[in-house]
Design an enzyme around this catalytic site. Structure first.
Site, PDB file in Angstrom:
ATOM      1  N   ASP A   1       0.701  -1.081   0.036  1.00 29.92           N
ATOM      2  CA  ASP A   1      -0.174   0.245   0.101  1.00 29.92           C
ATOM      3  C   ASP A   1       0.793   1.382  -0.065  1.00 29.92           C
ATOM      4  O   ASP A   1       1.537   1.450   0.922  1.00 29.92           O
ATOM      5  CB  ASP A   1      -0.855  -0.098   1.458  1.00 29.92           C
TER       6      ASP A   1
ATOM      7  N   TYR B   1       2.586   9.962  -0.094  1.00 31.96           N
ATOM      8  CA  TYR B   1       3.539   9.495   0.438  1.00 31.96           C
ATOM      9  C   TYR B   1       4.982   9.773   0.116  1.00 31.96           C
ATOM     10  O   TYR B   1       5.880   9.909   0.844  1.00 31.96           O
ATOM     11  CB  TYR B   1       3.568   8.126   0.592  1.00 31.96           C
TER      12      TYR B   1
ATOM     13  N   LYS C   1      -3.167   6.101  -4.119  1.00 33.18           N
ATOM     14  CA  LYS C   1      -4.342   6.830  -3.841  1.00 33.18           C
ATOM     15  C   LYS C   1      -3.919   8.157  -4.508  1.00 33.18           C
ATOM     16  O   LYS C   1      -3.078   8.633  -4.512  1.00 33.18           O
ATOM     17  CB  LYS C   1      -4.534   7.177  -2.615  1.00 33.18           C
TER      18      LYS C   1
ATOM     19  N   HIS D   1      -8.153   9.446  -1.730  1.00 32.70           N
ATOM     20  CA  HIS D   1      -7.768   9.391  -0.246  1.00 32.70           C
ATOM     21  C   HIS D   1      -8.527  10.077   0.943  1.00 32.70           C
ATOM     22  O   HIS D   1      -8.521   9.559   2.037  1.00 32.70           O
ATOM     23  CB  HIS D   1      -6.262  10.157  -0.323  1.00 32.70           C
TER      24      HIS D   1
END
Length: 278
Positions: A51, A56, A81, A114
């Site tokens: 994931d 990120y 996402k 998200h």
């Protein structure tokens, strides 16, 4: 209680795609060798679910870790996402292409919205539906959507979300939301199963750890899985990535499952899906 038997196991989504119920989370893992090593090691020892998310900042490293592993791409369930700033129809389509490019993949196994950005998530969902129909995402879903967000989205959506990824631990169970998702064949998934580390200081978990002779992390993850919740503990340390897989030779009693459920106090570690400003 859903049957969970081994690291290779999965829950079936409503479109027939199998989603491995234990994955590796990569939040706050850097884009350099740290995340590359974590991903490649996890895949080496049997994880099949990775994931990540555009925000990120480590999709490139995740993709490199996947490429460096010996596991076939078809056997890996890769999730990313769309971030809030990229939401909207055309911008989501572009963001998806950029994620694939960074990951160096031809498709994703799951693509998520998200956060439920007010006034934008419906257009974003239409883009996800288009991506899904193109075959470049095997499944689509949402993250951080409360019941009213889901009801609002589903009132106009042509495809029901396959997954809802939520903050989930015994201090924020949200059983009503879980039940709603189950009723509508939306797979529930946990982020922050360790409460960003806070869980390791809780007396309730110390007691269960001693009772079952298992780590606190293993108790928390086993609780997720027995509730039928996909879970994605994050770690970059090899010993913890390995220890988080030791979940399939013990089970929590129904009494202890109910006890952990009863700890719910709506105490979030992360932002409130009804009150965020990013």
């Amino acid at each position: 209680m859903k049957k969970v038997t081994d690291l290779g196991g999965a829950f079936k989504l409503h479109n027939g795609v199998e989603m491995p119920y234990l994955g590796l989370g990569t939040y706050q893992a850097d884009n350099e060798q740290e995340v590359v090593d974590a991903v490649s090691y996890a895949l080496e020892i049997g994880y099949r679910h990775i994931d990540t998310a555009s925000v990120y900042g480590n999709e490139q490293g995740v993709g490199k870790g996947i490429a460096e592993s010996s596991r076939d791409r078809k056997d890996i369930f890769v999730v990313s996402k769309v971030w809030n700033a990229d939401q909207g129809y055309e911008s989501t389509l572009s963001a998806f292409d950029e994620s694939l490019n960074r990951l160096k993949l031809d498709y994703l196994d799951l693509y998520l919205i998200h956060w439920p950005v007010r006034g934008r998530y419906k257009d974003t969902w239409q883009a996800l539906e288009r991506i899904y129909r193109s075959g470049r995402a095997r499944s689509i879903g949402v993250s951080n959507f409360m019941k009213h967000h889901l009801e609002d989205l589903m009132g106009e959506a042509e495809i029901v979300p396959m997954v809802n990824q939520m903050e989930c631990h015994p201090y924020v169970v949200q059983q009503d939301l879980m039940d709603f998702c189950h009723k509508n064949t939306i797979q529930y998934e946990a982020w922050s199963p360790f409460m960003q580390g806070k869980i390791f200081g809780l007396d309730e978990f110390r007691e269960l750890s001693a009772k079952y002779e298992r780590s606190i992390a293993q108790i928390a993850l086993r609780w997720n899985l027995q509730k039928g919740v996909v879970t994605i503990p994050k770690s970059v340390k090899r010993e913890r990535i390995l220890a988080n897989t030791a979940l399939f030779d013990f089970a929590l009693s129904s009494e202890d499952m109910a006890y952990l459920d009863s700890l719910d106090r709506g105490e979030r570690i992360g932002p409130d899906p009804d009150n965020f400003d990013f």
